[in-house]
Write an enzyme that holds these catalytic residues in place. Sequence first.
Site, PDB file in Angstrom:
ATOM      1  N   THR A 155      -2.626  -6.344  -6.864  1.00 30.19           N
ATOM      2  CA  THR A 155      -2.549  -5.216  -5.812  1.00 30.19           C
ATOM      3  C   THR A 155      -2.870  -5.854  -4.399  1.00 30.19           C
ATOM      4  OG1 THR A 155      -4.562  -4.464  -5.904  1.00 30.19           O
ATOM      5  CG2 THR A 155      -3.263  -3.713  -7.530  1.00 30.19           C
ATOM      6  N   ASP A 156      -2.505  -5.204  -3.336  1.00 27.86           N
ATOM      7  CA  ASP A 156      -2.992  -5.437  -1.892  1.00 27.86           C
ATOM      8  C   ASP A 156      -4.535  -5.022  -2.148  1.00 27.86           C
ATOM      9  OD1 ASP A 156      -3.062  -6.064   0.689  1.00 27.86           O
ATOM     10  OD2 ASP A 156      -0.994  -5.328   0.879  1.00 27.86           O
ATOM     11  N   TRP A 157      -5.134  -5.023  -0.937  1.00 26.12           N
ATOM     12  CA  TRP A 157      -6.585  -5.211  -0.761  1.00 26.12           C
ATOM     13  C   TRP A 157      -7.321  -3.737  -0.919  1.00 26.12           C
ATOM     14  CZ3 TRP A 157      -5.474  -9.333  -2.491  1.00 26.12           C
ATOM     15  CH2 TRP A 157      -6.301 -10.587  -2.626  1.00 26.12           C
TER      16      TRP A 157
ATOM     17  N   TYR B 229       0.799  -1.179   0.159  1.00 26.38           N
ATOM     18  CA  TYR B 229       0.132   0.042  -0.157  1.00 26.38           C
ATOM     19  C   TYR B 229       0.768   1.242   0.077  1.00 26.38           C
ATOM     20  CZ  TYR B 229      -4.093  -2.904   1.601  1.00 26.38           C
ATOM     21  OH  TYR B 229      -4.731  -3.753   1.691  1.00 26.38           O
TER      22      TYR B 229
END
Length: 590
Positions: free
Chosen positions: A309-311, A273
């Site tokens: 991608t991260d969440w 992030y």
Amino acid sequence: MSNDATTPIDDRYRDASLSVDERVEILLSQMTLAEKAGLFFQTMISMGPDGELSDGDPIFGLPSNAEYVIERSMSHFNLLGVAPTAGAMARWHNRLQELAASTRLGIPVTISTDPRHAFSDNPGAAILAGPFSQWPEPLGLAATREPELVERFADIARQEYTAVGIRVALHPQVDLATEPRWSRALQTFGEDADLSGELGAAYVRGFQGASFGAGSVSTMTKHFPGGGPQKDGEDPHFAYGREQVYPGDNFEHHLKPFEAVFAAGGRQIMPYYGMPIGTEHEEVGFGFNKSVLTGLLRERFGFDGIVCTDWGLVTDSEIMGQPFPARAWGVEHLTPEERIVKILDAGADQFGGEKCTELLIGLVETGAVPEERLDVSARRLLREKFELGLFENAFVDADAADAIVGSAEFRAAGDAAQRASIAVLSNDGVLPLGDRVKLYVEGIAPEAVAAYGEVVATPGEADAAILRLQAPYEQRATMFENFFHAGSLDFPAETLAHVAEIAAQVPTVVDVFLDRPAILGPIVDSVAAVVANWGVSPDALLDVLTGAAEARGKLPFDIPRSMATVEASRPDVPFDTEDPLFRFGHGLAL
């Protein structure tokens, strides 16, 4: 261009005698725009209580299994929660695959998971183990200093995952724990780049196997290009922790573990992030960062695997009743559609934690995203499904799952690893305790101690005391934030006073769960012995304390002497706290 849903189906993509590339092109050429878009989203999914398909999860705002697969054409999911048995998890997986098989092209689903094998029960760090064998957290694996043990763990986890249908591991996490306050250290291999790379590579080999195929679990290594150097140790799940800083000009150092993972054949990558501050890269979150994902990952390292991608980078959400903005750090001003465009332009293939397929479809229909760009990532995503053998056999043997998952052999291996991970940091001679002593205990169920000694009610009656503590952290405003242990590493004054009071009455052993490198000096000064663990059962701990098992663990990071030295250290530089109390690699024999 994509077809419409009325086009006759050429099913040669099911012919295993053709090459994977041929099968991918045959399938891709027949997919509608909606079917392509569904590949791009990987988010949490729930299961029914005993392996039934789920109608959704209101706590996390998840739709039904059918909405995901039928209405949104999605086929990548991160399994949320714990099944009562491995068989129940396997039955749910098979029902979900049946649902997928009923769709026009029958594209099988790919199930992923966060870590499930740790002994500890912090859901912010790892999913509860449930029926799986139980091992120390990755910091504990690092404390063993044994790549062979890590590869054995990963091989066992691979067998347990594949038995229930899990084919992607959202791990390992090879970030370097160079900022002592950072809340995500527990899932790393510690502070040393060489050890992290060596163990990360072993982890990948164990999960993916000697050759990647039908028996493999694909690893999604995170968090590229390294998520450790957080400003003030805060985590970029939250807006106040969005900045990654490099006062030591040490950006390159954090890439070393990833290089080892690439050499071992790691298949997938998750960027973090955080947004880099004061580097050559754009000051936006790594999932939006073209110079990082394309320039660094794709071009410099030649990585052609999947980037997810991260969440939650695109849309706002609600978690546990609290509003939770998208982690669109540095691009908060962009609309969700504009964020999607920037992520795709950066070089990512999948949107983690998102289900907004309609936004991507709309972007292609308006010409904002060329469909040819979708095809680039769709090829990678389909290729992985073919190479995992999901088109040949998407189903698992639910009856066999209960025998494989958590077998006696696997549990014994996990128990042995727990014992091997425990590090003895100080000892004035009280350890080993020996047999049948009178013990005063706190933080351990008395019945767990009965085989090792007589449990007494007060310190004054005891030959020794054993106190189990958790490394300190600051309480934050929301439940979700408190899954991420952050803030000061100093123990509260009342905790130190309580420990000192007991230690004044009886030789005292303090065991600390070191998910972060706590300030241990005041405790070391007042008690007879201090040991560290990263997720171990009472039996494992007591075996080491009594000498029934060898003390072998070594610290995977430095233990700072004070918060002042932590605050003065550079978060991107390893081993940068002045005059640490205990150094990386410290661990006493008994």
